[in-house]
Design an enzyme around this catalytic site. Sequence first.
Site, PDB file in Angstrom:
ATOM      1  N   TYR A 156       5.362  -7.371   1.677  1.00  0.00           N
ATOM      2  CA  TYR A 156       6.452  -6.381   1.821  1.00  0.00           C
ATOM      3  C   TYR A 156       5.933  -4.972   2.091  1.00  0.00           C
ATOM      4  CZ  TYR A 156      10.188  -3.363  -0.133  1.00  0.00           C
ATOM      5  OH  TYR A 156      11.124  -2.386  -0.360  1.00  0.00           O
ATOM      6  N   LYS A 160       6.959  -1.754   5.012  1.00  0.00           N
ATOM      7  CA  LYS A 160       7.552  -0.451   4.684  1.00  0.00           C
ATOM      8  C   LYS A 160       6.683   0.687   5.221  1.00  0.00           C
ATOM      9  CE  LYS A 160      11.299  -1.970   3.005  1.00  0.00           C
ATOM     10  NZ  LYS A 160      12.590  -1.659   3.675  1.00  0.00           N
TER      11      LYS A 160
HETATM   12  C1  RM4 Z   1      10.532  -0.949  -3.543  1.00  0.00           C
HETATM   13  C2  RM4 Z   1       9.811  -0.693  -4.856  1.00  0.00           C
HETATM   14  C3  RM4 Z   1      10.664  -1.174  -5.998  1.00  0.00           C
HETATM   15  C4  RM4 Z   1      11.079  -2.622  -5.777  1.00  0.00           C
HETATM   16  C5  RM4 Z   1      11.718  -2.765  -4.407  1.00  0.00           C
HETATM   17  C6  RM4 Z   1      12.076  -4.201  -4.093  1.00  0.00           C
HETATM   18  O1  RM4 Z   1       9.711  -0.614  -2.471  1.00  0.00           O
HETATM   19  O2  RM4 Z   1       8.601  -1.409  -4.844  1.00  0.00           O
HETATM   20  O3  RM4 Z   1       9.947  -1.046  -7.217  1.00  0.00           O
HETATM   21  O4  RM4 Z   1      12.001  -2.978  -6.778  1.00  0.00           O
HETATM   22  O5  RM4 Z   1      10.824  -2.318  -3.422  1.00  0.00           O
END
Ligand code: RM4
Length: 253
Positions: A156, A160
């Site tokens: 992930y 980002k």
């Molecule tokens: C964000 C961050 C948060 C997480 C979400 C899914 O970038 O990491 O802590 O809860 O993602």
Amino acid sequence: MTLMGKVAVVTGASRGIGRAIALRLAAEGAHVVIDHPDESEAAHAVVEKIVDTGGQAFSVSADVSKASAVQELFQQTLKAFGTVDILVNNAGICPFVNWFDLTEAIWDSVHQINLKGAFLCSQAASRIMRDHGHGGRIISLSSISALVGGSLQTAYTPTKAGIRSLMQSLAIVLGPYGITCNSILPGSILTDINRDHYQDEQVLARDVHRIPLGRLGDPADIAGVAAFLASDDAAYITGADILVDGGLFVNLQ
Ligand code: RM4
């Protein structure tokens, strides 16, 4: 009513941050297209909430990782509202998975939706904005995870960081057309994307303890920033990112 008559497309808008942004842009007078992966009931509820308060909105089920679906999304937008002024790239997934259990399929799905989806939607929207000659706003949901790692977010976090970088490059390309491209970097905002993760009381307490403002964020905390970036007040902001994290990032010690 800073967005009266503007046309906004919000991806992943059936719940969470996308839903909050869609409702806020509508409250500012925008006509809103609610994109969702396949959550018609939830998406329709968002549309109903906007229409019931005098706004204009409709929903489209479009998988942003598929070029054909994205084309259809924007064709339906043009058919209904005639143009696109604002795109919010919000659609995203974040499976929390151990590095040694991470599969090619999980990696691909996260990258297809989060990063490729932002590419496909930004290109489709910017073509319309360019051809219509009225400038525009592209606002992408990057994340604090563009700046720091996450032990369970190895698929992930690169997406980002990629989204943030894509906005920086598009700011250069699209500036001459009066199209601004910016990123919002949410910290830990409680939504369906992480609700299961925060079922663990210890994880929740650890994260909240690190946040100077003493709470997880709410989707409404992000929606106001999106409305600002979509407005004329942000006309000279492009290639920028706004961290919305309650102070989490700076709280090293
Ligand atoms: C964000 C961050 C948060 C997480 C979400 C899914 O970038 O990491 O802590 O809860 O993602």
